[in-house]
Design an enzyme around this catalytic site. Structure first.
Site, short mmCIF file in Angstrom:
data_model
loop_
_atom_site.label_atom_id
_atom_site.label_comp_id
_atom_site.label_asym_id
_atom_site.label_seq_id
_atom_site.Cartn_x
_atom_site.Cartn_y
_atom_site.Cartn_z
N HIS A 53 21.97 -26.56 -6.50
CA HIS A 53 22.51 -27.22 -7.70
C HIS A 53 24.03 -27.07 -7.68
CE1 HIS A 53 23.06 -28.25 -11.92
NE2 HIS A 53 21.84 -28.74 -11.87
N ASP B 232 13.71 -29.62 -10.66
CA ASP B 232 12.80 -30.58 -10.01
C ASP B 232 11.76 -29.92 -9.13
OD1 ASP B 232 15.71 -32.53 -9.82
OD2 ASP B 232 13.92 -33.02 -11.01
C1 SDX Z 1 19.38 -32.50 -10.72
O1 SDX Z 1 24.07 -31.92 -12.13
C2 SDX Z 1 23.01 -31.67 -12.80
O2 SDX Z 1 23.05 -31.00 -13.82
C3 SDX Z 1 21.74 -32.33 -12.26
C4 SDX Z 1 20.43 -31.95 -12.93
C5 SDX Z 1 20.35 -32.45 -14.35
O3 SDX Z 1 19.55 -31.89 -15.11
O4 SDX Z 1 21.02 -33.48 -14.66
O5 SDX Z 1 20.29 -30.54 -12.92
C6 SDX Z 1 19.24 -32.56 -12.20
O6 SDX Z 1 19.88 -33.42 -10.16
C7 SDX Z 1 18.96 -31.26 -10.00
C8 SDX Z 1 19.26 -31.32 -8.48
C9 SDX Z 1 18.15 -32.12 -7.82
N1 SDX Z 1 18.49 -32.41 -6.42
C10 SDX Z 1 17.81 -31.83 -5.41
O7 SDX Z 1 16.97 -30.96 -5.54
C11 SDX Z 1 18.20 -32.37 -4.05
C12 SDX Z 1 18.47 -31.21 -3.09
N2 SDX Z 1 19.69 -30.51 -3.52
C13 SDX Z 1 20.93 -30.90 -2.87
O8 SDX Z 1 21.04 -32.25 -2.56
C14 SDX Z 1 22.15 -30.22 -3.49
O9 SDX Z 1 21.81 -28.90 -3.72
C15 SDX Z 1 22.76 -30.80 -4.75
C16 SDX Z 1 23.10 -32.24 -4.60
C17 SDX Z 1 21.84 -30.62 -5.90
C18 SDX Z 1 24.04 -30.02 -5.02
O10 SDX Z 1 24.89 -30.30 -3.98
P1 SDX Z 1 26.39 -29.70 -3.95
O11 SDX Z 1 26.71 -28.93 -5.17
O12 SDX Z 1 27.31 -30.80 -3.59
O13 SDX Z 1 26.26 -28.62 -2.85
P2 SDX Z 1 26.64 -28.86 -1.36
O14 SDX Z 1 25.99 -30.12 -0.87
O15 SDX Z 1 28.10 -28.70 -1.21
O16 SDX Z 1 25.84 -27.65 -0.67
C19 SDX Z 1 26.46 -26.43 -0.39
C20 SDX Z 1 25.75 -25.92 0.86
C21 SDX Z 1 25.81 -26.92 2.02
O17 SDX Z 1 25.69 -26.17 3.22
P3 SDX Z 1 27.07 -25.87 4.10
O18 SDX Z 1 27.73 -27.22 4.31
O19 SDX Z 1 27.87 -24.93 3.22
O20 SDX Z 1 26.55 -25.25 5.36
O21 SDX Z 1 24.34 -25.76 0.58
C22 SDX Z 1 23.58 -26.65 1.40
C23 SDX Z 1 24.55 -27.72 1.87
O22 SDX Z 1 24.10 -28.26 3.12
N3 SDX Z 1 22.54 -27.20 0.56
C24 SDX Z 1 21.27 -27.32 0.92
C25 SDX Z 1 20.61 -27.83 -0.20
N4 SDX Z 1 21.49 -28.02 -1.19
C26 SDX Z 1 22.70 -27.63 -0.72
N5 SDX Z 1 20.65 -27.04 2.07
C27 SDX Z 1 19.32 -27.29 2.10
N6 SDX Z 1 18.61 -27.76 1.08
C28 SDX Z 1 19.23 -28.06 -0.10
N7 SDX Z 1 18.53 -28.56 -1.11
#
Ligand code: SDX
Length: 425
Positions: free
Chosen positions: A307, A364
């Site tokens: 998140h 989720d």
């Molecule tokens: C919702 O914003 C809100 O409040 C949203 C929400 C709401 O109520 O409105 O809470 C609802 O959207 C919840 C989130 C649902 N999405 C998912 O579950 C999809 C999977 N999650 C990711 O896509 C991700 O975690 C995000 C999009 C939710 C957050 O992404 P960020 O903050 O941009 O984080 P990032 O991509 O910079 O990740 C940081 C690191 C990265 O690794 P490095 O580049 O540092 O090596 O964490 C990794 C990412 O690759 N990472 C994940 C991951 N999420 C982040 N690796 C594996 N699986 C994941 N799910």
């Protein structure tokens, strides 16, 4: 109103110093007002708005480090267990929980606006029956703007407030009809003698052939709690979309349709559908370890994890998991996907890759398992999220319109061609 702290940040730029005022809210980090950076010929740069406060708000507070989510000061776990969804709607809209009398009046108002203009039902026919339900929702909710535009004055608070009631009341009807359309069953009209969640499940699953269809109270309670857990979440991508669209003075129904479109993405509200597809793909606990290796090599993401704000447990995920246990036990369902999800969570929470990146289950991760137990098909999961979040979107839209606001117009770092002339013509 935010408080000027008297503190300032000093930016040293091209030999000059620029004082940037610092403001404090009631909770959370102070903010640095950077608008004067422009006077120094610069823009601030923050793709993805990782550290940008786009507005001031009193509706919802999140502390990502502590896993805290407050709606008008009330913790989400208390609202989810001690209030119902319409009381939470009233709270988000008005700032206080309703008295018994106010609740009765609000519930009645919503109940009396659940019908939609008969012409709206005809929009569905333009879609293929196998259209994704979110594509249909974008269309039919946006179409409401055609029925509530002439005579609508965004500057008129009464017009704004009835819009909020209409959207909270009508979106469940359109969501249920979206499902009915995709399964080829006739639309079921809302009833005024059912609660909000019961009415939705009635419109989803009753048929003309089953006149005595009764909604299981266990499912209605679980549905209502899922609505509450999804009601609002500060300045997330879809809420920011609604605010940006609303800042142009656009029709509110069109703004909510824009929010639905933004929510659809798998990185946002589309994740609940993606979690179930991921669990299906993994299939069994023995496949978890190899799947996790694919996550670490970034071939796939662990959907339902991570998140932008929570770097600790998403407090909604905790309540969702408890509700999952309650509903499946009450229904006597032994869903292997719950065991699989719990094993995924156990491994992730003990794995350095996830710990280092503060990746925890979000709202989720467990919601889909409950929705499946209620009988909601996977492709409808994000529609449920959009239904529940409508009150959050419209609360932020109302808040924006309740005070002077500027049209949202970000700038950019331009890295394209410098000016050049067309040659040889
Ligand atoms: C919702 O914003 C809100 O409040 C949203 C929400 C709401 O109520 O409105 O809470 C609802 O959207 C919840 C989130 C649902 N999405 C998912 O579950 C999809 C999977 N999650 C990711 O896509 C991700 O975690 C995000 C999009 C939710 C957050 O992404 P960020 O903050 O941009 O984080 P990032 O991509 O910079 O990740 C940081 C690191 C990265 O690794 P490095 O580049 O540092 O090596 O964490 C990794 C990412 O690759 N990472 C994940 C991951 N999420 C982040 N690796 C594996 N699986 C994941 N799910």
């Amino acid at each position: 109103m935010s408080e000027a702290t008297g503190k300032k940040a000093v930016l040293q730029l091209d030999g000059k110093e620029i004082d940037l005022p610092i403001y404090s809210g009631t909770l959370g980090p102070d903010v640095i007002d950077v608008k004067d950076v422009l006077a120094a010929g610069h823009f601030t740069f923050d793709p993805g708005f990782v550290s940008t406060a786009a507005c001031e708000s009193k509706i919802t507070f999140i502390d990502g480090g502590k896993g805290v989510l407050l709606h008008r000061g009330y913790p989400i776990d208390q609202l989810a267990t001690k209030a119902d969804y319409l009381e939470t709607c009233y709270l988000l809209l008005n700032g206080e929980l309703p008295t018994a009398e106010q609740k009765q009046e609000f519930d009645a108002k919503v109940r009396n606006h659940t019908m939609v203009h008969d012409q709206v039902g005809r929009f569905f026919n333009g879609f293929r029956r196998d259209a994704h339900p979110m594509a249909i929702m974008c269309g039919v909710v946006g179409a409401l703007s055609a029925f509530y535009h002439n005579g609508f004055d965004v500057e008129n608070i009464d017009h704004r407030e009835i819009t909020a009631i209409r959207l909270i009341a009508k979106v469940p009807t359109l969501a249920a009809w979206t499902y009915k359309y995709t399964v080829g069953q006739p639309f079921v009209y809302p009833r005024n003698d059912l609660s909000y969640a019961e009415n939705f499940l009635y419109m989803m699953f009753a048929t003309p052939a089953d006149r005595d269809y009764k909604v299981d109270p266990i499912l209605a309670k679980a549905m209502d709690r899922i609505f509450t857990l999804h009601a609002d979440h500060e300045q997330n991508a879809s809420t920011s979309t609604v605010r940006l669209a609303g800042s142009t003075g656009a029709n509110p129904y069109a703004c909510i349709a824009a929010g639905i479109a933004a929510l659809w993405g798998p990185a946002h509200g589309g994740a609940n559908e993606a979690v179930l597809k991921m669990l299906d793909e993994i299939g069994a606990v023995e496949n978890v370890a190899p799947f996790m290796e694919k996550v670490k090599t970034k071939e796939v993401k662990l959907m339902g994890f991570g998140h932008r704000v929570y770097k600790n447990f998403d407090p909604r995920a905790k309540v969702m998991k408890e509700t999952c246990d309650e509903v499946l036990t009450a229904l006597g369902i032994n869903d292997p996907q719950l065991a699989l999800a719990m094993e995924l969570e156990r491994i992730a929470l003990s794995d350095e890759y996830f710990i280092k990146r503060n990746l925890y289950p979000n709202v989720d991760f467990y919601s889909g398992i409950i929705l499946k137990a209620i009988g909601i098909p996977t492709e409808m999961f994000t529609v449920i999220f959009a239904l529940a979040r409508t009150v959050g979107w419209i609360s932020h839209w109302l808040e924006m319109h309740s005070a002077p606001y500027k049209i949202g117009r970000p700038r950019q770092l331009y890295t394209g061609e410098t000016q050049r002339d067309i040659q040889g013509r």
